[in-house]
Design an enzyme around this catalytic site. Structure first.
Site, PDB file in Angstrom:
ATOM      1  N   ASP A 182     -10.378   5.052  -3.092  1.00  0.00           N
ATOM      2  CA  ASP A 182      -9.173   5.656  -2.517  1.00  0.00           C
ATOM      3  C   ASP A 182      -9.276   7.172  -2.609  1.00  0.00           C
ATOM      4  O   ASP A 182      -9.479   7.717  -3.687  1.00  0.00           O
ATOM      5  CB  ASP A 182      -7.945   5.145  -3.291  1.00  0.00           C
ATOM      6  CG  ASP A 182      -6.656   5.356  -2.529  1.00  0.00           C
ATOM      7  OD1 ASP A 182      -6.605   6.282  -1.699  1.00  0.00           O
ATOM      8  OD2 ASP A 182      -5.702   4.597  -2.771  1.00  0.00           O
ATOM      9  N   CYS A 221       0.856  -1.181   0.000  1.00  0.00           N
ATOM     10  CA  CYS A 221       0.000   0.000   0.000  1.00  0.00           C
ATOM     11  C   CYS A 221       0.896   1.237   0.000  1.00  0.00           C
ATOM     12  O   CYS A 221       1.688   1.425   0.930  1.00  0.00           O
ATOM     13  CB  CYS A 221      -0.895  -0.021   1.233  1.00  0.00           C
ATOM     14  SG  CYS A 221      -1.996   1.386   1.289  1.00  0.00           S
ATOM     15  N   GLY A 222       0.771   2.050  -1.042  1.00  0.00           N
ATOM     16  CA  GLY A 222       1.643   3.218  -1.185  1.00  0.00           C
ATOM     17  C   GLY A 222       1.304   4.323  -0.200  1.00  0.00           C
ATOM     18  O   GLY A 222       2.188   4.821   0.510  1.00  0.00           O
ATOM     19  N   HIS A 223       0.021   4.700  -0.147  1.00  0.00           N
ATOM     20  CA  HIS A 223      -0.316   5.787   0.789  1.00  0.00           C
ATOM     21  C   HIS A 223      -0.044   5.323   2.212  1.00  0.00           C
ATOM     22  O   HIS A 223       0.362   6.112   3.075  1.00  0.00           O
ATOM     23  CB  HIS A 223      -1.784   6.233   0.604  1.00  0.00           C
ATOM     24  CG  HIS A 223      -2.748   5.500   1.479  1.00  0.00           C
ATOM     25  ND1 HIS A 223      -3.380   4.329   1.119  1.00  0.00           N
ATOM     26  CD2 HIS A 223      -3.135   5.746   2.750  1.00  0.00           C
ATOM     27  CE1 HIS A 223      -4.137   3.907   2.118  1.00  0.00           C
ATOM     28  NE2 HIS A 223      -4.011   4.743   3.114  1.00  0.00           N
ATOM     29  N   CYS A 229      -3.505   6.874  -4.846  1.00  0.00           N
ATOM     30  CA  CYS A 229      -3.190   5.443  -4.758  1.00  0.00           C
ATOM     31  C   CYS A 229      -1.748   5.179  -5.225  1.00  0.00           C
ATOM     32  O   CYS A 229      -1.466   5.228  -6.439  1.00  0.00           O
ATOM     33  CB  CYS A 229      -4.177   4.610  -5.571  1.00  0.00           C
ATOM     34  SG  CYS A 229      -4.040   2.844  -5.215  1.00  0.00           S
ATOM     35  N   GLY A 230      -0.887   4.882  -4.271  1.00  0.00           N
ATOM     36  CA  GLY A 230       0.527   4.671  -4.601  1.00  0.00           C
ATOM     37  C   GLY A 230       0.734   3.491  -5.528  1.00  0.00           C
ATOM     38  O   GLY A 230       1.495   3.566  -6.504  1.00  0.00           O
ATOM     39  N   THR A 231       0.039   2.382  -5.253  1.00  0.00           N
ATOM     40  CA  THR A 231       0.201   1.214  -6.115  1.00  0.00           C
ATOM     41  C   THR A 231      -0.507   1.447  -7.456  1.00  0.00           C
ATOM     42  O   THR A 231      -0.036   1.002  -8.504  1.00  0.00           O
ATOM     43  CB  THR A 231      -0.314  -0.058  -5.415  1.00  0.00           C
ATOM     44  OG1 THR A 231      -1.638   0.182  -4.912  1.00  0.00           O
ATOM     45  CG2 THR A 231       0.592  -0.465  -4.262  1.00  0.00           C
ATOM     46  N   HIS A 249      -8.281  -4.325  -7.826  1.00  0.00           N
ATOM     47  CA  HIS A 249      -8.404  -2.863  -7.848  1.00  0.00           C
ATOM     48  C   HIS A 249      -8.782  -2.427  -9.274  1.00  0.00           C
ATOM     49  O   HIS A 249      -8.187  -2.903 -10.242  1.00  0.00           O
ATOM     50  CB  HIS A 249      -7.080  -2.178  -7.505  1.00  0.00           C
ATOM     51  CG  HIS A 249      -6.661  -2.337  -6.066  1.00  0.00           C
ATOM     52  ND1 HIS A 249      -6.207  -3.524  -5.544  1.00  0.00           N
ATOM     53  CD2 HIS A 249      -6.627  -1.437  -5.056  1.00  0.00           C
ATOM     54  CE1 HIS A 249      -5.906  -3.347  -4.266  1.00  0.00           C
ATOM     55  NE2 HIS A 249      -6.150  -2.100  -3.946  1.00  0.00           N
TER      56      HIS A 249
HETATM   57  O1  PYC Z   1      -1.896   3.807  -1.946  1.00  0.00           O
HETATM   58  O2  PYC Z   1      -1.354   1.854  -2.769  1.00  0.00           O
HETATM   59  C1  PYC Z   1      -2.134   2.607  -2.214  1.00  0.00           C
HETATM   60  C2  PYC Z   1      -3.451   2.064  -1.809  1.00  0.00           C
HETATM   61  C3  PYC Z   1      -3.930   0.798  -2.012  1.00  0.00           C
HETATM   62  C4  PYC Z   1      -5.208   0.757  -1.460  1.00  0.00           C
HETATM   63  C5  PYC Z   1      -5.482   2.002  -0.928  1.00  0.00           C
HETATM   64  N1  PYC Z   1      -4.390   2.783  -1.148  1.00  0.00           N
END
Ligand code: PYC
Length: 329
Positions: free
Chosen positions: A235, A88-90, A239-241, A208
């Site tokens: 999100d 999870c990026g965030h 979303c980092g990913t 996702h």
């Molecule tokens: O930021 O990767 C992210 C992420 C995944 C699900 C919610 N945020």
């Protein structure tokens, strides 16, 4: 009464609850094994931490564990209202500012162990965090998908630390006032993917859905996204990913060069900055000896965003409380 120490953060509007100390003692000898173990044996603990009445469907949990890889300062298992996430990026940005808040790290370079690999990150000032994601790649390009209403859309399937279906020809404006329509479409895309058994590499579920459109007129961002998460929430952050998956597609198309800057705006207006480098072919081969991964030309994305502390304290688990371990919808 059991007491669980936590720190709450948000990154670009998306909340993360960091569980600092837990009673869980894992037997698994890798974080990937511990992810499975957390899901199989400690699902009630997951629910208690992030589901109602203590949490909500939007909240992502981050359980800190001692690292198994000695080069890392901490290990983490990310989870949400329905299960455990690979990456999870965030949430990584939230963990970084929480570790700083707890006095465990200073600004500078650090390494976090996740079930999908080691994630180096740099903590800057005022909650600014740049993470280097695990190798990401586009798996399939421009996949046609017939929706339950007969309409056809197209999307790329990409790995950004989670599996994404990235769709651009959805015909909707990405904006908060359009959220119900975006939600309905993203859900119908996800059920069509399931029904038509369209998966990521090795048959992995695409959990996702990322709808992409132009950024708002007042933003300098390159695009804006709407990301439907596995538990049904969207999100709030870019979303980092999901941003990693997006730049993996741009890299594969040759429309974003290595080290080129890409700015991804979220539905609430927050922005992540992204760049990438190509993964060295030898590194791809060490991750997958079949050569399939190397052929997909994986990239290593760097994602930058800002996280803030929103709370800290103890969650109380009262055994007399009938909803002590959370409500699973
Ligand atoms: O930021 O990767 C992210 C992420 C995944 C699900 C919610 N945020």
């Amino acid at each position: 009464m059991q007491r669980i120490e936590f720190v709450d953060t948000h990154t670009g509007g998306e909340p993360t609850r960091i569980i600092v100390e837990s009673p869980i003692r894992f037997a698994g000898t890798t974080l990937a094994e511990r992810k499975v173990e957390f899901h199989q044996k400690f699902d009630d603990f997951r629910r208690a931490m992030v589901c109602e009445p203590r949490g909500n469907d939007v909240l992502v949990g981050a359980l800190l564990t001692p690292p198994l890889d000695r080069s890392c300062g901490a290990g983490v298992l990310f989870f949400n209202n329905i299960g455990v996430l690979g990456m999870c990026g965030h949430g990584t940005m939230g963990v970084a500012v929480a570790l700083h808040h707890l006095g465990r790290i200073a600004p500078g370079q650090h390494r976090l162990e996740t079930p999908v690999g080691v994630v180096p990150f740099e903590l800057g000032s005022h909650g600014r965090v740049t993470l280097q994601n695990v190798p990401c790649y586009r798996f399939r390009r421009n996949v046609p998908l017939v929706l339950p209403d007969g309409r056809e859309v197209h999307g790329d399937i990409a790995w950004g630390g989670n599996w994404f279906f990235l769709c651009q020809d959805h015909g909707l404006r990405i904006g908060l006032d359009n959220q119900p329509q975006l939600d309905a479409l993203a859900r119908s895309i996800r059920s069509a993917l399931q029904q038509q058994q369209i998966t990521g590499r090795n048959g992995e579920e695409i959990d996702h859905v990322e709808l992409i459109g132009p950024s708002s007129s007042t933003s300098v961002a390159d695009s804006r996204n709407y990301v439907l998460c596995p538990g049904g929430a969207y999100d709030r952050s870019p979303c980092g990913t999901g941003t990693s998956a997006k730049i993996a597609c741009l890299a594969a198309d040759g429309t974003l060069p290595p080290d080129g800057l890409y700015r991804q705006q979220s539905i609430v207006g927050s922005v992540f900055e992204a760049t990438y480098k190509h993964l060295h072919p030898e590194h791809s081969e060490s991750l997958d000896t079949s050569g399939q991964l190397a052929a997909l030309r994986p990239i290593v994305p760097s994602i930058t965003g800002t996280a803030f502390i929103t709370g800290a304290g103890q969650l109380l688990l009262d055994p007399q409380d009938p909803f002590c371990m959370g409500i699973q919808h």
